[in-house]
Design a protein around this motif. Sequence first.
Motif, PDB file in Angstrom:
ATOM      1  N   LEU A  17       0.828  -1.202   0.000  1.00  0.00           N
ATOM      2  CA  LEU A  17       0.000   0.000   0.000  1.00  0.00           C
ATOM      3  C   LEU A  17       0.867   1.259   0.000  1.00  0.00           C
ATOM      4  O   LEU A  17       0.648   2.186  -0.807  1.00  0.00           O
ATOM      5  CB  LEU A  17      -0.921  -0.007   1.227  1.00  0.00           C
ATOM      6  CG  LEU A  17      -1.728   1.273   1.461  1.00  0.00           C
ATOM      7  CD1 LEU A  17      -2.738   1.480   0.331  1.00  0.00           C
ATOM      8  CD2 LEU A  17      -2.437   1.207   2.816  1.00  0.00           C
ATOM      9  N   PHE A  18       1.870   1.289   0.874  1.00  0.00           N
ATOM     10  CA  PHE A  18       2.736   2.463   1.012  1.00  0.00           C
ATOM     11  C   PHE A  18       3.503   2.729  -0.280  1.00  0.00           C
ATOM     12  O   PHE A  18       3.533   3.857  -0.788  1.00  0.00           O
ATOM     13  CB  PHE A  18       3.693   2.235   2.185  1.00  0.00           C
ATOM     14  CG  PHE A  18       4.579   3.418   2.499  1.00  0.00           C
ATOM     15  CD1 PHE A  18       4.091   4.713   2.438  1.00  0.00           C
ATOM     16  CD2 PHE A  18       5.899   3.227   2.876  1.00  0.00           C
ATOM     17  CE1 PHE A  18       4.900   5.796   2.745  1.00  0.00           C
ATOM     18  CE2 PHE A  18       6.711   4.301   3.186  1.00  0.00           C
ATOM     19  CZ  PHE A  18       6.217   5.592   3.117  1.00  0.00           C
ATOM     20  N   CYS A  19       4.111   1.697  -0.830  1.00  0.00           N
ATOM     21  CA  CYS A  19       4.905   1.864  -2.052  1.00  0.00           C
ATOM     22  C   CYS A  19       4.033   2.277  -3.239  1.00  0.00           C
ATOM     23  O   CYS A  19       4.406   3.157  -4.027  1.00  0.00           O
ATOM     24  CB  CYS A  19       5.657   0.578  -2.381  1.00  0.00           C
ATOM     25  SG  CYS A  19       6.966   0.159  -1.203  1.00  0.00           S
ATOM     26  N   LEU A  20       2.862   1.661  -3.365  1.00  0.00           N
ATOM     27  CA  LEU A  20       1.958   2.004  -4.460  1.00  0.00           C
ATOM     28  C   LEU A  20       1.450   3.433  -4.335  1.00  0.00           C
ATOM     29  O   LEU A  20       1.347   4.157  -5.327  1.00  0.00           O
ATOM     30  CB  LEU A  20       0.781   1.032  -4.510  1.00  0.00           C
ATOM     31  CG  LEU A  20       1.072  -0.378  -5.019  1.00  0.00           C
ATOM     32  CD1 LEU A  20      -0.190  -1.237  -4.974  1.00  0.00           C
ATOM     33  CD2 LEU A  20       1.623  -0.336  -6.447  1.00  0.00           C
ATOM     34  N   CYS A  21       1.143   3.846  -3.099  1.00  0.00           N
ATOM     35  CA  CYS A  21       0.652   5.208  -2.878  1.00  0.00           C
ATOM     36  C   CYS A  21       1.702   6.235  -3.285  1.00  0.00           C
ATOM     37  O   CYS A  21       1.387   7.249  -3.919  1.00  0.00           O
ATOM     38  CB  CYS A  21       0.271   5.405  -1.411  1.00  0.00           C
ATOM     39  SG  CYS A  21      -1.296   4.643  -0.940  1.00  0.00           S
ATOM     40  N   THR A  71       3.327  11.456   4.425  1.00  0.00           N
ATOM     41  CA  THR A  71       4.606  11.151   3.767  1.00  0.00           C
ATOM     42  C   THR A  71       4.473  11.105   2.260  1.00  0.00           C
ATOM     43  O   THR A  71       5.332  11.619   1.528  1.00  0.00           O
ATOM     44  CB  THR A  71       5.151   9.799   4.280  1.00  0.00           C
ATOM     45  OG1 THR A  71       5.263   9.839   5.704  1.00  0.00           O
ATOM     46  CG2 THR A  71       6.519   9.509   3.674  1.00  0.00           C
ATOM     47  N   VAL A  72       3.404  10.509   1.776  1.00  0.00           N
ATOM     48  CA  VAL A  72       3.181  10.401   0.328  1.00  0.00           C
ATOM     49  C   VAL A  72       3.099  11.787  -0.305  1.00  0.00           C
ATOM     50  O   VAL A  72       3.719  12.049  -1.346  1.00  0.00           O
ATOM     51  CB  VAL A  72       1.901   9.588   0.043  1.00  0.00           C
ATOM     52  CG1 VAL A  72       1.462   9.770  -1.405  1.00  0.00           C
ATOM     53  CG2 VAL A  72       2.139   8.108   0.330  1.00  0.00           C
ATOM     54  N   ILE A  73       2.376  12.691   0.322  1.00  0.00           N
ATOM     55  CA  ILE A  73       2.252  14.049  -0.220  1.00  0.00           C
ATOM     56  C   ILE A  73       3.584  14.773  -0.148  1.00  0.00           C
ATOM     57  O   ILE A  73       3.998  15.449  -1.104  1.00  0.00           O
ATOM     58  CB  ILE A  73       1.159  14.834   0.536  1.00  0.00           C
ATOM     59  CG1 ILE A  73      -0.209  14.203   0.288  1.00  0.00           C
ATOM     60  CG2 ILE A  73       1.161  16.300   0.109  1.00  0.00           C
ATOM     61  CD1 ILE A  73      -1.328  14.825   1.098  1.00  0.00           C
ATOM     62  N   THR A  74       4.279  14.652   0.977  1.00  0.00           N
ATOM     63  CA  THR A  74       5.562  15.331   1.158  1.00  0.00           C
ATOM     64  C   THR A  74       6.568  14.908   0.100  1.00  0.00           C
ATOM     65  O   THR A  74       7.202  15.744  -0.553  1.00  0.00           O
ATOM     66  CB  THR A  74       6.137  15.026   2.559  1.00  0.00           C
ATOM     67  OG1 THR A  74       5.250  15.554   3.561  1.00  0.00           O
ATOM     68  CG2 THR A  74       7.508  15.645   2.734  1.00  0.00           C
ATOM     69  N   ILE A  75       6.734  13.610  -0.079  1.00  0.00           N
ATOM     70  CA  ILE A  75       7.722  13.100  -1.036  1.00  0.00           C
ATOM     71  C   ILE A  75       7.322  13.413  -2.467  1.00  0.00           C
ATOM     72  O   ILE A  75       8.139  13.810  -3.299  1.00  0.00           O
ATOM     73  CB  ILE A  75       7.907  11.577  -0.853  1.00  0.00           C
ATOM     74  CG1 ILE A  75       8.422  11.264   0.569  1.00  0.00           C
ATOM     75  CG2 ILE A  75       8.868  11.026  -1.904  1.00  0.00           C
ATOM     76  CD1 ILE A  75       9.751  11.897   0.898  1.00  0.00           C
ATOM     77  N   SER A  76       6.028  13.267  -2.782  1.00  0.00           N
ATOM     78  CA  SER A  76       5.559  13.504  -4.140  1.00  0.00           C
ATOM     79  C   SER A  76       5.693  14.965  -4.549  1.00  0.00           C
ATOM     80  O   SER A  76       5.871  15.277  -5.721  1.00  0.00           O
ATOM     81  CB  SER A  76       4.093  13.065  -4.273  1.00  0.00           C
ATOM     82  OG  SER A  76       3.948  11.685  -4.008  1.00  0.00           O
ATOM     83  N   ALA A  77       5.604  15.864  -3.562  1.00  0.00           N
ATOM     84  CA  ALA A  77       5.700  17.291  -3.854  1.00  0.00           C
ATOM     85  C   ALA A  77       7.136  17.739  -4.093  1.00  0.00           C
ATOM     86  O   ALA A  77       7.356  18.854  -4.568  1.00  0.00           O
ATOM     87  CB  ALA A  77       5.104  18.097  -2.700  1.00  0.00           C
ATOM     88  N   GLY A  78       8.113  16.885  -3.766  1.00  0.00           N
ATOM     89  CA  GLY A  78       9.503  17.237  -4.026  1.00  0.00           C
ATOM     90  C   GLY A  78      10.319  17.549  -2.798  1.00  0.00           C
ATOM     91  O   GLY A  78      11.495  17.932  -2.904  1.00  0.00           O
ATOM     92  N   PHE A  79       9.738  17.403  -1.610  1.00  0.00           N
ATOM     93  CA  PHE A  79      10.517  17.577  -0.391  1.00  0.00           C
ATOM     94  C   PHE A  79      11.516  16.429  -0.266  1.00  0.00           C
ATOM     95  O   PHE A  79      11.308  15.353  -0.848  1.00  0.00           O
ATOM     96  CB  PHE A  79       9.598  17.621   0.830  1.00  0.00           C
ATOM     97  CG  PHE A  79       8.787  18.882   0.946  1.00  0.00           C
ATOM     98  CD1 PHE A  79       9.249  19.958   1.678  1.00  0.00           C
ATOM     99  CD2 PHE A  79       7.553  19.000   0.305  1.00  0.00           C
ATOM    100  CE1 PHE A  79       8.502  21.129   1.782  1.00  0.00           C
ATOM    101  CE2 PHE A  79       6.801  20.161   0.399  1.00  0.00           C
ATOM    102  CZ  PHE A  79       7.280  21.232   1.136  1.00  0.00           C
ATOM    103  N   LYS A  80      12.566  16.623   0.506  1.00  0.00           N
ATOM    104  CA  LYS A  80      13.652  15.651   0.572  1.00  0.00           C
ATOM    105  C   LYS A  80      13.791  15.022   1.965  1.00  0.00           C
ATOM    106  O   LYS A  80      13.323  15.575   2.943  1.00  0.00           O
ATOM    107  CB  LYS A  80      14.975  16.314   0.171  1.00  0.00           C
ATOM    108  CG  LYS A  80      14.950  16.956  -1.206  1.00  0.00           C
ATOM    109  CD  LYS A  80      14.641  15.933  -2.296  1.00  0.00           C
ATOM    110  CE  LYS A  80      14.465  16.593  -3.659  1.00  0.00           C
ATOM    111  NZ  LYS A  80      14.148  15.619  -4.719  1.00  0.00           N
ATOM    112  N   GLY A  81      14.439  13.869   1.995  1.00  0.00           N
ATOM    113  CA  GLY A  81      14.701  13.224   3.279  1.00  0.00           C
ATOM    114  C   GLY A  81      14.661  11.714   3.228  1.00  0.00           C
ATOM    115  O   GLY A  81      15.495  11.050   3.813  1.00  0.00           O
TER     116      GLY A  81
END
Length: 415
Positions: free
Chosen positions: A235-239, A305-315
């Motif tokens: 679920l996490f990876c697909l999201c 997390t999905v929104i943060t990473i998809s928007a281009g934030f790093k970490g």
Amino acid sequence: MIRDRLKQIVVYIKVFFKWTVVALAVGLTGGVVGSVFHMAIDQVTHVRAENGWILCFLPIGGLLIAALYGVCKKYGKIDTNRVLESVRKGEKIPFVMAPLIFLGTVITHFVGGSAGREGAALQLGGSIGYRIGSLFHLKKEDLHIVVMAGMSSVFAALFGTPLTALFFSLEVTSVGVMYYAALWPCGLAALIGSSVARWFGIGPVKFANVIQTVSVGVVVKVVILAVLCALVCILFCLCIKKCEHCFEKYLPNRYIRAAVGGTLVLLLTILVGEQTYNGAGMDTIVSAMNGVARPEAFALKILFTVITISAGFKGGEIVPTFFIGSTFGCVIGALLGLDPGFGAAIGFVGLFCGVVNCPVASVMLAAEVFGAESILLFAIVCGVTYMMSGYCGLYSSQKIMYSKLEAKYINQHTN
């Protein structure tokens, strides 16, 4: 015959000393950089926690990161997948990757994006390793190894788990194939990196020893929880992959994407009414290990997390994975009749194994973080989550070399 044997011995000695010197340089550099990075993350997290209004700068933080990476777009892809490609194919790692991921991750944590720090560990380490390897004028085949050594050193410095760092570096690029030639340099670099971090006063990630009596009933419950953890991994990876695709498709401009994503995380935080899901969330992980977690916590962390990473934030996604796994395991473990703290530990290790596809490193993680008393149960968890999570994974450049279901060579990317 004797002369040939002596020549061979000399070659082995030279190679041993070469890697000893290189690993020392990589370990010391990676340890110092990783420690400074760790302290920077802790400092900005503390400042944000004390000043909630900083969250209002989430869209601006996203724009700043987008601008930093936009300036360096001439270097091509600059992310963790670039490091993995370097190990497999010898692709060049630009030095600019190190300061970019350092600043990008610090900004993300400062404004409250939901991200971890292992992405920075792999990119910082890979960049450091590649640069030191170039300074030593190592041949192409050796550059593959020194990049892994760099990954090991910074990972070990950040998490204080040298064994996990060692095997993670050996496994993560090509699952099913161990780069045994890198054992000594990666092991030494990881040991030095973690030692430097301790010298800076940074302790390892460690929880109270988990002791669970092994019985048929307990094993059955652990297997059920592991299967459920594998489903959460998928679920996490697909999201993440679907959300990244949607953001890039409907918001092709990196600046608009960053601003929209930052605004969404801000609005979600206001809606939730607390900062539990911003940043890494280590306090929540500690609570889960003590048997306390909200039923909705894992789902909300996935969303943030999905929104943060998809928007281009790093970490990176690993620390959020620890959050998701520990809270999910705590709640479901209790429903299954397991000790909630033990269930949290199962979820912590199981989710990590499922999303990175590194079962050996995951067993090492369990031993270093929770102690070895229940290591057999953790090994079972890793075996189940590795198999049942399918061919999903956080890193698109990662390759699964052998089938998870049969002794068959498949050589395919994660999906």
